[in-house]
Motif scaffolding. Structure first.
Motif, PDB file in Angstrom:
ATOM      1  N   CYS A   1       0.004  -3.499  -5.698  1.00 49.93           N
ATOM      2  CA  CYS A   1       1.372  -3.465  -5.204  1.00 49.93           C
ATOM      3  C   CYS A   1       1.359  -3.739  -3.700  1.00 49.93           C
ATOM      4  N   ASN A   2       2.234  -4.619  -3.286  1.00 51.14           N
ATOM      5  CA  ASN A   2       2.388  -5.000  -1.893  1.00 51.14           C
ATOM      6  C   ASN A   2       3.614  -4.270  -1.350  1.00 51.14           C
ATOM      7  N   THR A   3       3.403  -3.240  -0.555  1.00 50.74           N
ATOM      8  CA  THR A   3       4.530  -2.497  -0.007  1.00 50.74           C
ATOM      9  C   THR A   3       4.947  -3.034   1.356  1.00 50.74           C
ATOM     10  N   THR A   4       4.368  -4.154   1.789  1.00 50.12           N
ATOM     11  CA  THR A   4       4.711  -4.747   3.084  1.00 50.12           C
ATOM     12  C   THR A   4       5.932  -5.651   2.934  1.00 50.12           C
ATOM     13  N   GLY A   5       6.411  -6.133   4.060  1.00 51.61           N
ATOM     14  CA  GLY A   5       7.515  -7.090   4.070  1.00 51.61           C
ATOM     15  C   GLY A   5       7.024  -8.525   4.090  1.00 51.61           C
TER      16      GLY A   5
ATOM     17  N   PRO B   1       6.846  -9.831  -1.061  1.00 51.81           N
ATOM     18  CA  PRO B   1       7.084  -8.568  -0.372  1.00 51.81           C
ATOM     19  C   PRO B   1       7.614  -7.523  -1.354  1.00 51.81           C
ATOM     20  N   ARG B   2       7.061  -6.345  -1.296  1.00 54.15           N
ATOM     21  CA  ARG B   2       7.460  -5.218  -2.144  1.00 54.15           C
ATOM     22  C   ARG B   2       7.261  -5.497  -3.639  1.00 54.15           C
TER      23      ARG B   2
ATOM     24  N   CYS C   1       4.637  -6.225  -7.182  1.00 61.68           N
ATOM     25  CA  CYS C   1       3.395  -5.808  -7.837  1.00 61.68           C
ATOM     26  C   CYS C   1       2.948  -6.892  -8.813  1.00 61.68           C
TER      27      CYS C   1
ATOM     28  N   GLN D   1      -2.395  -0.052  -3.592  1.00 62.65           N
ATOM     29  CA  GLN D   1      -1.216  -0.331  -2.776  1.00 62.65           C
ATOM     30  C   GLN D   1      -1.644  -0.786  -1.393  1.00 62.65           C
TER      31      GLN D   1
ATOM     32  N   THR E   1      -0.309  -1.479   2.396  1.00 59.05           N
ATOM     33  CA  THR E   1       0.817  -1.117   3.247  1.00 59.05           C
ATOM     34  C   THR E   1       0.612  -1.668   4.648  1.00 59.05           C
TER      35      THR E   1
ATOM     36  N   ALA F   1       0.537   5.621   1.328  1.00 57.91           N
ATOM     37  CA  ALA F   1       1.544   5.621   0.274  1.00 57.91           C
ATOM     38  C   ALA F   1       1.202   6.733  -0.721  1.00 57.91           C
TER      39      ALA F   1
END
Length: 145
Positions: free
Chosen positions: A30-34, A59-60, A62, A133, A135, A141
């Motif tokens: 999962c990519n929780t970055t922008g 961005p955001r 998975c 994840q 971040t 996270a």
């Protein structure tokens, strides 16, 4: 693990899917970055070392990297931030290339026409399913159920 862009850090807080409801057993990222992120993975299977890439995570978003019950405890990840630059890297050197790839073996990358990249280790604790994840902040996270 080294990170080449000071604003980003890696959160590897992950969780095996241990709920009583049936869950898919997969390795997910999962990519929780922008930013848009490119991901390559390395792992050991019955025939030896394999590296694969690239998964492009929005961005955001998975993605499932490997489907099915995890066969190994340790997986290795190398990721690039396409939008802001920088990378998530580590000490385990494996072979990659600029376009989509599946490469057998981690030795003599340059002599075989591949690039050498540093991958960071992910210890799944021998769970059947795992989510990693990425971040871009300094607070980890929360684990994903």
């Amino acid at each position: 693990m080294r990170f080449h862009r000071p604003a980003l850090c890696l959160a590897l807080l992950t969780a095996g899917l241990l709920m009583s409801a049936p869950a898919k057993a997969d390795l997910r990222m999962c990519n929780t970055t922008g930013s848009r992120i490119g991901v390559a993975i390395g792992y050991r299977d019955a025939q030896g070392w394999v590296t694969e890439g690239w998964w492009n995570l929005s961005p955001r978003g998975c993605e499932t990297l490997l489907r099915g019950t995890l066969a190994a405890r340790f997986y290795y990840v190398y990721a690039l931030d396409y939008d802001k630059g920088g990378e998530w890297t580590g000490k385990s050197v494996m072979c990659t290339r600029n376009k989509e790839f599946t490469i057998r073996g981690i030795e003599d990358c340059l002599a075989r026409g591949f690039d050498r990249s540093g991958f960071f280790e992910v210890d799944t604790g021998e769970q059947k399913s795992w989510t990693i994840q990425l971040t871009d902040n300094n607070t980890p996270a929360a684990p994903r159920p």
